[in-house]
Design an enzyme around this catalytic site. Sequence first.
Site, PDB file in Angstrom:
ATOM      1  N   CYS A 126       0.822  -1.222   0.000  1.00 15.15           N
ATOM      2  CA  CYS A 126       0.000   0.000   0.000  1.00 15.15           C
ATOM      3  C   CYS A 126       0.851   1.264   0.000  1.00 15.15           C
ATOM      4  O   CYS A 126       0.314   2.376  -0.095  1.00 15.15           O
ATOM      5  CB  CYS A 126      -0.933   0.006   1.204  1.00 15.15           C
ATOM      6  SG  CYS A 126      -1.920  -1.477   1.316  1.00 15.15           S
ATOM      7  N   HIS A 166      -9.203   3.781  -1.090  1.00 16.77           N
ATOM      8  CA  HIS A 166      -7.821   3.284  -0.986  1.00 16.77           C
ATOM      9  C   HIS A 166      -7.470   2.372  -2.171  1.00 16.77           C
ATOM     10  O   HIS A 166      -7.396   1.152  -2.022  1.00 16.77           O
ATOM     11  CB  HIS A 166      -7.669   2.548   0.357  1.00 16.77           C
ATOM     12  CG  HIS A 166      -6.301   2.039   0.663  1.00 16.77           C
ATOM     13  ND1 HIS A 166      -5.136   2.591   0.163  1.00 16.77           N
ATOM     14  CD2 HIS A 166      -5.894   0.995   1.449  1.00 16.77           C
ATOM     15  CE1 HIS A 166      -4.094   1.917   0.623  1.00 16.77           C
ATOM     16  NE2 HIS A 166      -4.522   0.938   1.387  1.00 16.77           N
TER      17      HIS A 166
HETATM   18  N1  COA Z   1     -16.742   1.687   4.471  1.00 13.37           N
HETATM   19  C1  COA Z   1     -18.034   2.025   4.265  1.00 13.37           C
HETATM   20  N2  COA Z   1     -18.857   1.327   3.465  1.00 13.37           N
HETATM   21  C2  COA Z   1     -18.332   0.272   2.822  1.00 13.37           C
HETATM   22  C3  COA Z   1     -16.986  -0.112   2.967  1.00 13.37           C
HETATM   23  C4  COA Z   1     -16.197   0.643   3.838  1.00 13.37           C
HETATM   24  N3  COA Z   1     -14.911   0.335   4.029  1.00 13.37           N
HETATM   25  N4  COA Z   1     -16.750  -1.204   2.200  1.00 13.37           N
HETATM   26  C5  COA Z   1     -17.905  -1.478   1.567  1.00 13.37           C
HETATM   27  N5  COA Z   1     -18.845  -0.590   1.937  1.00 13.37           N
HETATM   28  C6  COA Z   1     -20.256  -0.585   1.550  1.00 13.37           C
HETATM   29  C7  COA Z   1     -20.434  -0.717   0.052  1.00 13.37           C
HETATM   30  O1  COA Z   1     -20.525   0.553  -0.573  1.00 13.37           O
HETATM   31  C8  COA Z   1     -21.743  -1.455  -0.031  1.00 13.37           C
HETATM   32  O2  COA Z   1     -22.799  -0.540   0.193  1.00 13.37           O
HETATM   33  P1  COA Z   1     -24.184  -0.676  -0.588  1.00 13.37           P
HETATM   34  O3  COA Z   1     -24.751  -2.012  -0.169  1.00 13.37           O
HETATM   35  O4  COA Z   1     -24.976   0.502  -0.099  1.00 13.37           O
HETATM   36  O5  COA Z   1     -23.854  -0.624  -2.041  1.00 13.37           O
HETATM   37  C9  COA Z   1     -21.717  -2.376   1.163  1.00 13.37           C
HETATM   38  O6  COA Z   1     -20.816  -1.747   2.114  1.00 13.37           O
HETATM   39  C10 COA Z   1     -21.213  -3.775   0.860  1.00 13.37           C
HETATM   40  O7  COA Z   1     -20.069  -3.661   0.049  1.00 13.37           O
HETATM   41  P2  COA Z   1     -19.149  -4.902  -0.286  1.00 13.37           P
HETATM   42  O8  COA Z   1     -18.190  -4.486  -1.360  1.00 13.37           O
HETATM   43  O9  COA Z   1     -19.992  -6.115  -0.514  1.00 13.37           O
HETATM   44  O10 COA Z   1     -18.338  -5.072   1.056  1.00 13.37           O
HETATM   45  P3  COA Z   1     -17.524  -6.309   1.526  1.00 13.37           P
HETATM   46  O11 COA Z   1     -18.172  -6.822   2.761  1.00 13.37           O
HETATM   47  O12 COA Z   1     -17.233  -7.240   0.405  1.00 13.37           O
HETATM   48  O13 COA Z   1     -16.106  -5.630   1.889  1.00 13.37           O
HETATM   49  C11 COA Z   1     -14.567  -4.908   3.555  1.00 13.37           C
HETATM   50  C12 COA Z   1     -15.989  -4.779   2.983  1.00 13.37           C
HETATM   51  C13 COA Z   1     -14.409  -3.916   4.693  1.00 13.37           C
HETATM   52  C14 COA Z   1     -14.318  -6.321   4.042  1.00 13.37           C
HETATM   53  C15 COA Z   1     -13.557  -4.576   2.423  1.00 13.37           C
HETATM   54  O14 COA Z   1     -13.821  -3.297   1.939  1.00 13.37           O
HETATM   55  C16 COA Z   1     -12.140  -4.677   2.896  1.00 13.37           C
HETATM   56  O15 COA Z   1     -11.561  -5.749   2.971  1.00 13.37           O
HETATM   57  N6  COA Z   1     -11.480  -3.535   3.191  1.00 13.37           N
HETATM   58  C17 COA Z   1     -10.104  -3.516   3.616  1.00 13.37           C
HETATM   59  C18 COA Z   1      -9.211  -3.362   2.431  1.00 13.37           C
HETATM   60  C19 COA Z   1      -7.777  -3.550   2.818  1.00 13.37           C
HETATM   61  O16 COA Z   1      -7.404  -4.461   3.538  1.00 13.37           O
HETATM   62  N7  COA Z   1      -6.895  -2.696   2.295  1.00 13.37           N
HETATM   63  C20 COA Z   1      -5.494  -2.781   2.554  1.00 13.37           C
HETATM   64  C21 COA Z   1      -5.194  -2.221   3.867  1.00 13.37           C
HETATM   65  S1  COA Z   1      -3.584  -2.664   4.473  1.00 13.37           S
END
Ligand code: COA
Length: 385
Positions: free
Chosen positions: A85, A333
């Site tokens: 990242c 991100h």
């Molecule tokens: N914050 C707010 N809303 C979020 C979100 C977040 N981080 N991630 C997804 N959403 C929302 C989406 O917009 C969607 O909304 P909608 O239903 O109104 O359209 C809903 O939540 C579901 O989205 P989805 O893509 O199915 O989420 P998910 O459960 O597959 O993934 C996480 C969510 C948090 C698990 C994923 O974003 C993640 O793994 N994030 C971390 C990424 C990471 O590790 N980056 C590197 C860092 S070192």
Amino acid sequence: MRNVAVVGVGQTKFGEHWSMSLRDMLTEAGNAAIADAGIERSSIESLFVGSMSPGRYSGQEHIGPLAADALRLGNIPATRFEGACASGSLALRTAYIDIASGRHDTAIVLGGEKMTDVNGSEAITTLAAAGDQEWEASIGLTFAGLYALMARKHMHDYGTTLEQMAAVSVNNHKNGINNPNAQFRSPITVEQVLASSMVADPLRLLDCSPITDGSAAMILMSEERAKALDNPVWILGSGQGSDTLALHDRMSYTEMMATKAAAKEALAEAGISIGDVGALEVHDCFSINQIIALEDLGFCKKGEGGKFVEDGKIALNGEIPVNTTGGLKAGGHPVGATGVRQAIDIVKQLRGDSVNQINTEKGMTLNIGGSGATAVVNIFGKEME
Ligand code: COA
């Protein structure tokens, strides 16, 4: 070493881009930075692009020459940088060294990632490859899981609360409201964070940065050339640190030695102390990381980061405004682009054209790769030191 200025910035909106490829996004951001600088593209002599995993996310490696070709930059040296990242900041830091050394006078820095073309589990498995594959990823430890371990340990050792971590996300969402490039522009409350779905205990959905497509770019120039341009912002210092890939090999789960090493180098080069920094972009991939970053950088004592946030000291009118346009949490991100986007937001604060303008002479970025195995700190100023 010569003085180096940032003379142009540009980015795509961050979010889900169904209709754009990685190439399209790099082209849009790069062209925006060239237009912002008001320079001829033929004056660009080298290209540096950060991207964590274009091969797995987009099926495309070798994106240095791809970006140079897409931007019609001819046969200039064009290289990709990878540090999970922190890839974007590594590209920026290397471009800075390239110009400071006298090798070239004008460089373009890009960062980009197209993460949403693969399904959610593939996106997360790809990210997890930046941890220790043998000891972490292969047993299912995701980055949310690694940061959850840090959060639990921080709560255990220092009494940090769920509400204090939630306050990080509340601050960053609030700052994202005015940012047209942010993925999420909605305000949230502590109660909403605490009620959102569990991702990796104790981290919930609203403690996490999202999966994002996007690209960011900037033009760097030597002092000799930049003097003729309007409103250059100067790079005062840059530092980089590293640590063990595996979290369990570290002395501490709540302290990042890579951050400390990077900050020490950058501050020494800039000849300033942490108290001189008036705007800060930190790597809030998960809410706990913003708390740890504030402690490691020295804005507050170890263990007091949660209270520092809860007391409003990171607000736009606080002691040290942090993630003034939404950070990773609200801004999005796209991993390889994040370090460049952070730098753009500090440059805009110093130029005076931020969407949430504050008054400061110097700003800092902290971009972290993985669970802290790479850290890059860059410091910018309105004036040359
Ligand atoms: N914050 C707010 N809303 C979020 C979100 C977040 N981080 N991630 C997804 N959403 C929302 C989406 O917009 C969607 O909304 P909608 O239903 O109104 O359209 C809903 O939540 C579901 O989205 P989805 O893509 O199915 O989420 P998910 O459960 O597959 O993934 C996480 C969510 C948090 C698990 C994923 O974003 C993640 O793994 N994030 C971390 C990424 C990471 O590790 N980056 C590197 C860092 S070192």
